[in-house]
Design a protein around this motif. Structure first.
Motif, PDB file in Angstrom:
ATOM      1  N   GLN A  19      97.414  16.040 130.076  1.00 49.06           N
ATOM      2  CA  GLN A  19      97.782  16.265 128.685  1.00 49.06           C
ATOM      3  C   GLN A  19      96.757  17.188 128.052  1.00 49.06           C
ATOM      4  O   GLN A  19      95.600  17.211 128.449  1.00 49.06           O
ATOM      5  N   LEU A  20      97.223  17.946 127.054  1.00 45.13           N
ATOM      6  CA  LEU A  20      96.303  18.746 126.269  1.00 45.13           C
ATOM      7  C   LEU A  20      96.615  18.554 124.797  1.00 45.13           C
ATOM      8  O   LEU A  20      97.759  18.335 124.415  1.00 45.13           O
ATOM      9  N   ALA A  21      95.580  18.610 123.988  1.00 44.01           N
ATOM     10  CA  ALA A  21      95.708  18.479 122.535  1.00 44.01           C
ATOM     11  C   ALA A  21      95.411  19.824 121.909  1.00 44.01           C
ATOM     12  O   ALA A  21      94.380  20.440 122.177  1.00 44.01           O
ATOM     13  N   ILE A  22      96.354  20.294 121.076  1.00 45.78           N
ATOM     14  CA  ILE A  22      96.194  21.583 120.407  1.00 45.78           C
ATOM     15  C   ILE A  22      96.981  21.562 119.108  1.00 45.78           C
ATOM     16  O   ILE A  22      98.115  21.077 119.071  1.00 45.78           O
ATOM     17  N   ALA A  23      96.371  22.041 118.040  1.00 45.66           N
ATOM     18  CA  ALA A  23      97.036  22.189 116.744  1.00 45.66           C
ATOM     19  C   ALA A  23      97.751  20.916 116.304  1.00 45.66           C
ATOM     20  O   ALA A  23      98.856  20.962 115.785  1.00 45.66           O
ATOM     21  N   TYR A  68      93.075  16.507 129.433  1.00 50.64           N
ATOM     22  CA  TYR A  68      92.821  15.396 130.361  1.00 50.64           C
ATOM     23  C   TYR A  68      93.640  15.688 131.612  1.00 50.64           C
ATOM     24  O   TYR A  68      94.859  15.846 131.544  1.00 50.64           O
ATOM     25  N   VAL A  69      92.973  15.823 132.748  1.00 53.44           N
ATOM     26  CA  VAL A  69      93.633  16.081 134.030  1.00 53.44           C
ATOM     27  C   VAL A  69      93.592  14.782 134.820  1.00 53.44           C
ATOM     28  O   VAL A  69      92.528  14.353 135.277  1.00 53.44           O
ATOM     29  N   LYS A  70      94.750  14.156 134.957  1.00 52.24           N
ATOM     30  CA  LYS A  70      94.819  12.789 135.475  1.00 52.24           C
ATOM     31  C   LYS A  70      94.236  12.647 136.877  1.00 52.24           C
ATOM     32  O   LYS A  70      93.343  11.826 137.110  1.00 52.24           O
ATOM     33  N   GLU A  71      94.728  13.411 137.831  1.00 48.09           N
ATOM     34  CA  GLU A  71      94.297  13.245 139.225  1.00 48.09           C
ATOM     35  C   GLU A  71      92.816  13.569 139.440  1.00 48.09           C
ATOM     36  O   GLU A  71      92.168  13.000 140.305  1.00 48.09           O
ATOM     37  N   LEU A  72      92.288  14.485 138.644  1.00 47.30           N
ATOM     38  CA  LEU A  72      90.887  14.851 138.770  1.00 47.30           C
ATOM     39  C   LEU A  72      89.984  14.005 137.868  1.00 47.30           C
ATOM     40  O   LEU A  72      88.760  14.088 137.959  1.00 47.30           O
ATOM     41  N   LYS A  73      90.595  13.231 136.979  1.00 44.96           N
ATOM     42  CA  LYS A  73      89.863  12.393 136.010  1.00 44.96           C
ATOM     43  C   LYS A  73      88.884  13.222 135.185  1.00 44.96           C
ATOM     44  O   LYS A  73      87.750  12.827 134.936  1.00 44.96           O
ATOM     45  N   LEU A  74      89.350  14.400 134.769  1.00 47.18           N
ATOM     46  CA  LEU A  74      88.535  15.287 133.937  1.00 47.18           C
ATOM     47  C   LEU A  74      89.044  15.240 132.505  1.00 47.18           C
ATOM     48  O   LEU A  74      90.247  15.206 132.261  1.00 47.18           O
ATOM     49  N   SER A  75      88.140  15.262 131.562  1.00 54.96           N
ATOM     50  CA  SER A  75      88.501  15.310 130.158  1.00 54.96           C
ATOM     51  C   SER A  75      87.472  16.141 129.424  1.00 54.96           C
ATOM     52  O   SER A  75      86.284  16.119 129.767  1.00 54.96           O
ATOM     53  N   GLY A  76      87.924  16.877 128.414  1.00 59.66           N
ATOM     54  CA  GLY A  76      86.974  17.651 127.633  1.00 59.66           C
ATOM     55  C   GLY A  76      87.603  18.872 126.996  1.00 59.66           C
ATOM     56  O   GLY A  76      88.810  18.940 126.794  1.00 59.66           O
ATOM     57  N   GLU A  77      86.761  19.849 126.730  1.00 57.12           N
ATOM     58  CA  GLU A  77      87.157  21.043 126.003  1.00 57.12           C
ATOM     59  C   GLU A  77      87.514  22.171 126.968  1.00 57.12           C
ATOM     60  O   GLU A  77      86.875  22.335 127.999  1.00 57.12           O
ATOM     61  N   GLN A  92     103.468  28.913 130.476  1.00 55.20           N
ATOM     62  CA  GLN A  92     102.291  28.772 131.324  1.00 55.20           C
ATOM     63  C   GLN A  92     101.048  29.204 130.550  1.00 55.20           C
ATOM     64  O   GLN A  92     101.080  30.192 129.818  1.00 55.20           O
ATOM     65  N   LEU A  93      99.969  28.426 130.723  1.00 54.18           N
ATOM     66  CA  LEU A  93      98.703  28.726 130.065  1.00 54.18           C
ATOM     67  C   LEU A  93      97.596  28.827 131.102  1.00 54.18           C
ATOM     68  O   LEU A  93      97.538  28.007 132.021  1.00 54.18           O
ATOM     69  N   GLY A  94      96.737  29.801 130.948  1.00 57.02           N
ATOM     70  CA  GLY A  94      95.516  29.874 131.746  1.00 57.02           C
ATOM     71  C   GLY A  94      94.380  29.275 130.930  1.00 57.02           C
ATOM     72  O   GLY A  94      94.123  29.716 129.810  1.00 57.02           O
ATOM     73  N   LEU A  95      93.731  28.241 131.449  1.00 59.55           N
ATOM     74  CA  LEU A  95      92.670  27.539 130.729  1.00 59.55           C
ATOM     75  C   LEU A  95      91.330  27.725 131.423  1.00 59.55           C
ATOM     76  O   LEU A  95      91.248  27.642 132.647  1.00 59.55           O
ATOM     77  N   GLU A  96      90.311  27.962 130.632  1.00 57.26           N
ATOM     78  CA  GLU A  96      88.947  28.046 131.150  1.00 57.26           C
ATOM     79  C   GLU A  96      88.167  26.852 130.609  1.00 57.26           C
ATOM     80  O   GLU A  96      88.192  26.574 129.410  1.00 57.26           O
ATOM     81  N   TYR A  97      87.480  26.119 131.490  1.00 59.49           N
ATOM     82  CA  TYR A  97      86.753  24.934 131.068  1.00 59.49           C
ATOM     83  C   TYR A  97      85.651  25.278 130.077  1.00 59.49           C
ATOM     84  O   TYR A  97      84.968  26.287 130.221  1.00 59.49           O
ATOM     85  N   GLY A  98      85.461  24.366 129.120  1.00 51.90           N
ATOM     86  CA  GLY A  98      84.308  24.416 128.234  1.00 51.90           C
ATOM     87  C   GLY A  98      83.393  23.258 128.619  1.00 51.90           C
ATOM     88  O   GLY A  98      82.848  23.228 129.707  1.00 51.90           O
ATOM     89  N   ASP A  99      83.294  22.288 127.741  1.00 48.18           N
ATOM     90  CA  ASP A  99      82.494  21.091 128.001  1.00 48.18           C
ATOM     91  C   ASP A  99      83.399  20.026 128.614  1.00 48.18           C
ATOM     92  O   ASP A  99      84.273  19.474 127.937  1.00 48.18           O
ATOM     93  N   ILE A 100      83.220  19.729 129.896  1.00 43.26           N
ATOM     94  CA  ILE A 100      84.109  18.833 130.643  1.00 43.26           C
ATOM     95  C   ILE A 100      83.316  17.631 131.158  1.00 43.26           C
ATOM     96  O   ILE A 100      82.180  17.776 131.600  1.00 43.26           O
ATOM     97  N   GLU A 101      83.947  16.454 131.102  1.00 48.39           N
ATOM     98  CA  GLU A 101      83.347  15.239 131.654  1.00 48.39           C
ATOM     99  C   GLU A 101      84.232  14.700 132.772  1.00 48.39           C
ATOM    100  O   GLU A 101      85.457  14.804 132.696  1.00 48.39           O
ATOM    101  N   HIS A 102      83.600  14.127 133.785  1.00 47.77           N
ATOM    102  CA  HIS A 102      84.336  13.520 134.888  1.00 47.77           C
ATOM    103  C   HIS A 102      84.522  12.034 134.624  1.00 47.77           C
ATOM    104  O   HIS A 102      83.709  11.398 133.973  1.00 47.77           O
TER     105      HIS A 102
END
Length: 197
Positions: A19-23, A68-77, A92-102
């Motif tokens: 999932q992603l949160a935007i606007a 939040y990427v479920k299978e990788l358990k990553l969450s963040g900006e 389709q969106l291309g996303l570049e990680y910012g501040d990410i937590e595992h």
């Protein structure tokens, strides 16, 4: 210098959901291409961000998302670096990680509960008039409101004053970052805070 072939070795075709949160919206996605720097996702349309054009209009003012990427358990900006349409109207969106937590599933679930608020009353100052709108949702970055706004000269980029009832924020100055027509002479407006009280 690394060659393109070297770079490809650091990418993986991994299908994952998330999932992603935007606007002010939380959207489901599937990712197909993951690298050390980011990922490519296919986004399910939302209520307000429903078409490719909605994302394209939003991008110049707001390219920041939370994921939040479920299978990788990553969450963040993360940051949107490109938007394009796929076959069958896919977005389709291309996303570049910012501040990410595992391993941050609990953090993401708490955040979702915080963002999804009940409808609330919001006065918007337009053309020296106070216009009553219905607040749909609110986040730490902004809010979405709906109201009978078609008679007013509003556009993306306008800065407005808000008076909000029954929320932790009572007054705000915000910038309009997207506008959608809801039918029945109503508009839904996404706003990003510039200042809050």
């Amino acid at each position: 210098m690394a060659t393109f072939q070297d770079r490809k070795e650091y990418r993986k075709n991994l299908t994952s959901s998330g999932q992603l949160a935007i606007a002010g919206e939380i959207l489901d996605f599937k990712s197909y291409d993951v690298s050390l720097k980011g990922l490519m996702v296919e986004v399910c349309p939302g209520e307000f961000l429903a078409k490719l054009e909605d994302f394209q209009a939003l991008l110049p003012d707001n390219n920041r998302v939370e994921i939040y990427v479920k299978e990788l358990k990553l969450s963040g900006e993360a940051f949107i670096v490109w938007v394009r349409g796929g076959q069958g109207g896919k977005i389709q969106l291309g996303l570049e990680y910012g501040d990410i937590e595992h391993n941050a599933q609990k953090l993401w679930l708490r955040r979702k509960a915080y963002r999804r608020t009940k409808p609330f009353s919001c006065l918007m100052m337009l053309d020296h008039s106070k216009v009553e709108t219905l607040g749909l949702n609110m986040s730490t970055d902004g809010l979405a409101v709906s109201g009978d706004l078609k008679g007013y000269d509003i556009k993306v980029g306008d800065v407005v004053k808000l008076k909000i009832s029954g929320q932790s924020i009572s007054k705000a100055i915000a910038k309009i970052i997207w506008i959608n027509e809801s039918g029945d002479d109503r508009l839904t407006v996404g706003l990003r805070y510039l200042g809050i009280d």
